[in-house]
Design a protein around this motif. Structure first.
Motif, PDB file in Angstrom:
ATOM      1  N   LEU A  90       0.842  -1.197   0.000  1.00  0.00           N
ATOM      2  CA  LEU A  90       0.000   0.000   0.000  1.00  0.00           C
ATOM      3  C   LEU A  90       0.875   1.244   0.000  1.00  0.00           C
ATOM      4  N   PHE A  91       0.644   2.124  -0.989  1.00  0.00           N
ATOM      5  CA  PHE A  91       1.422   3.340  -1.151  1.00  0.00           C
ATOM      6  C   PHE A  91       0.447   4.507  -1.312  1.00  0.00           C
ATOM      7  N   ILE A  92       0.574   5.520  -0.455  1.00  0.00           N
ATOM      8  CA  ILE A  92      -0.358   6.652  -0.457  1.00  0.00           C
ATOM      9  C   ILE A  92       0.409   7.935  -0.719  1.00  0.00           C
ATOM     10  N   GLY A  93      -0.074   8.714  -1.700  1.00  0.00           N
ATOM     11  CA  GLY A  93       0.527   9.999  -2.008  1.00  0.00           C
ATOM     12  C   GLY A  93      -0.467  11.129  -1.812  1.00  0.00           C
ATOM     13  N   SER A  94      -0.091  12.135  -1.030  1.00  0.00           N
ATOM     14  CA  SER A  94      -0.977  13.267  -0.764  1.00  0.00           C
ATOM     15  C   SER A  94      -0.162  14.394  -0.150  1.00  0.00           C
ATOM     16  N   SER A  95      -0.663  15.615  -0.287  1.00  0.00           N
ATOM     17  CA  SER A  95      -0.027  16.725   0.414  1.00  0.00           C
ATOM     18  C   SER A  95      -0.828  17.154   1.633  1.00  0.00           C
ATOM     19  N   SER A  96      -2.051  16.621   1.770  1.00  0.00           N
ATOM     20  CA  SER A  96      -2.886  17.051   2.903  1.00  0.00           C
ATOM     21  C   SER A  96      -3.524  15.887   3.665  1.00  0.00           C
ATOM     22  N   TYR A  97      -3.558  14.685   3.086  1.00  0.00           N
ATOM     23  CA  TYR A  97      -4.125  13.513   3.741  1.00  0.00           C
ATOM     24  C   TYR A  97      -5.511  13.826   4.319  1.00  0.00           C
ATOM     25  N   ASP A  98      -5.685  13.674   5.644  1.00  0.00           N
ATOM     26  CA  ASP A  98      -6.996  13.924   6.263  1.00  0.00           C
ATOM     27  C   ASP A  98      -7.005  15.252   7.015  1.00  0.00           C
ATOM     28  N   LEU A  99      -6.346  16.244   6.458  1.00  0.00           N
ATOM     29  CA  LEU A  99      -6.249  17.551   7.103  1.00  0.00           C
ATOM     30  C   LEU A  99      -7.621  18.155   7.367  1.00  0.00           C
ATOM     31  N   ARG A 100      -8.572  17.939   6.453  1.00  0.00           N
ATOM     32  CA  ARG A 100      -9.908  18.511   6.641  1.00  0.00           C
ATOM     33  C   ARG A 100     -10.558  17.975   7.915  1.00  0.00           C
ATOM     34  N   ASP A 101     -10.307  16.727   8.266  1.00  0.00           N
ATOM     35  CA  ASP A 101     -10.870  16.176   9.500  1.00  0.00           C
ATOM     36  C   ASP A 101     -10.355  16.958  10.713  1.00  0.00           C
ATOM     37  N   SER A 102      -9.079  17.310  10.696  1.00  0.00           N
ATOM     38  CA  SER A 102      -8.517  18.119  11.779  1.00  0.00           C
ATOM     39  C   SER A 102      -9.199  19.470  11.856  1.00  0.00           C
ATOM     40  N   GLU A 103      -9.420  20.093  10.689  1.00  0.00           N
ATOM     41  CA  GLU A 103     -10.067  21.399  10.672  1.00  0.00           C
ATOM     42  C   GLU A 103     -11.481  21.330  11.248  1.00  0.00           C
ATOM     43  N   ILE A 104     -12.206  20.280  10.895  1.00  0.00           N
ATOM     44  CA  ILE A 104     -13.590  20.139  11.369  1.00  0.00           C
ATOM     45  C   ILE A 104     -13.626  19.961  12.885  1.00  0.00           C
ATOM     46  N   VAL A 105     -12.790  19.063  13.409  1.00  0.00           N
ATOM     47  CA  VAL A 105     -12.781  18.807  14.851  1.00  0.00           C
ATOM     48  C   VAL A 105     -12.346  20.055  15.612  1.00  0.00           C
TER      49      VAL A 105
END
Length: 382
Positions: A90-105
């Protein structure tokens, strides 16, 4: 099959185009949905264009919902057995990943007056990888690549290398970039967001429009059906010129292209066409066009760009643009570049104004990013 080529055996994506990859053909280049809410920058209300998957930006489970749906479709297309999936890398590429979840919480806690509110409650990059492994019963330890706009392109190359070294028989490569206020405010602050459209290499270009994407590509040592596209590998090159742009003389871009050809043992004469990074920013278009001309001084292959169709999906553009380009090739054409109208006398190349037939052969896919990361992915249409 040559030893360095691996079949692409499955893929799926979600983007502004929806789930139907055939939507790429015939598009004139949308101006982008005005999906996000109005943004407050320096007390000035701005409404920015944005290519969104949907408009549900404040749902805490949105990231995993989109992610799992895309991966499920890619795995079904690959026809891998449960045992094969379990052993898949499994290889994941992103510059923000789950950043939006942090913003919401963070926002929820602030509104509730919770004294424990911190701006980034979720730290590290492995939350999504662990969730994918649990959901799809994958035993592998996830690899997380964050190299700005080259993130999922570099994930593809790392997966290709580790399969060739015998660590895995198959690899699942995921690129994900979903809406978050941190990223869009950052690009707005850099004054890189276009007013209405993305117009790579056009004289009137004025920048990027960001977009969302979640995409998954599966490669392996063998395919249960005859593959139409092979991943050959590619090349990378670090550019110390600037944290936000490549050297405008094109030297680093040319070196990246040459590295990709050398690493894959492919001659320049075999290249049918090039998918450019094509951000429509002033510096990128200059450096990329000069780099292509430097690498191909005698005869420049046809060039095109994908971002006018879906926006700039940042760390996810490696896998998304590979999928959209592959789909076009399978349908028999190299897509044109929307929004190109007036050649820029400062740029030595002109992108495709019309679709051309997709011949069998080698295609280069360019990806260049902040921090000096430059990558070219090489694929072979068979």
């Amino acid at each position: 099959m040559e030893s360095n080529k691996l079949p692409i055996i499955g893929y799926a994506c979600a983007s502004h185009l929806g789930e139907s990859l055939s939507n790429l053909s015939g598009q004139s280049g949308a101006t982008g949905r005005f999906g996000p809410p109005r943004l407050q920058l320096d007390s000035t209300a701005l409404q920015l264009p944005y290519y969104s998957i949907d408009d549900r930006f404040n749902e805490l489970d949105r990231t995993e919902r989109i992610l799992f749906e895309v991966i499920e479709k890619a795995l079904q297309r690959s026809q891998l057995s449960p045992a094969e999936i379990r052993r898949t890398g499994l290889f994941i590429g992103s510059s923000s990943y789950d950043l939006r979840d942090s913003e919401i919480v963070y926002q929820q806690k602030l509104e509730a007056g919770d004294p424990s509110a911190v701006p980034m409650p979720f730290t590290g990059y492995n939350r999504l990888g662990e969730s994918i492994c649990r959901k799809f019963d994958i035993d592998s330890e996830p690899f997380n690549i964050n190299s700005a706009c080259t993130s999922s392109a570099n994930a593809l190359l790392l997966a290709h290398s580790m399969i060739r070294q015998g660590h895995y028989e198959h690899a699942l490569v995921v690129g994900i970039e979903l809406y978050n206020e941190t990223t869009i405010n950052g690009f707005a602050g850099l004054q890189l967001i276009a007013e209405q459209r993305i117009a790579p290499f056009d004289k009137s270009r004025d920048g990027i429009i960001l977009g969302e994407s979640c995409s998954a590509v599966i490669i392996g040592t063998r395919s249960k059906t005859a593959p139409s596209l092979m991943l050959c590998g590619g090349g990378s090159c670090f550019d110390p010129y600037s944290i936000t742009t490549s050297n405008p003389d094109g030297s680093t871009i040319a070196q990246t292209l040459e590295n990709a050809l050398r690493n894959t043992a492919i001659d320049k004469s075999e290249v049918v066409a090039i998918k450019t990074h094509g951000t429509a920013t002033y510096m990128n278009d200059i450096s990329e066009s000069k780099g292509i001309i430097t690498a191909f001084p005698e005869e420049t292959p046809p060039i095109t760009a994908i971002k006018p169709y879906v926006g700039h999906t940042l760390g996810a553009c490696g896998t998304l643009e590979l999928i959209l380009f592959a789909e076009a090739l399978e349908q028999g054409y190299v897509p044109k570049t929307p929004n190109f109208e007036t050649p820029d006398p400062d740029l030595p190349i002109i992108p495709l104004n019309e679709e051309i037939d997709a011949r069998d052969g080698v295609y280069l896919l360019n990806y260049f990013g902040f921090g000096g990361s430059n990558t070219v992915v090489v694929v072979d249409k068979v």
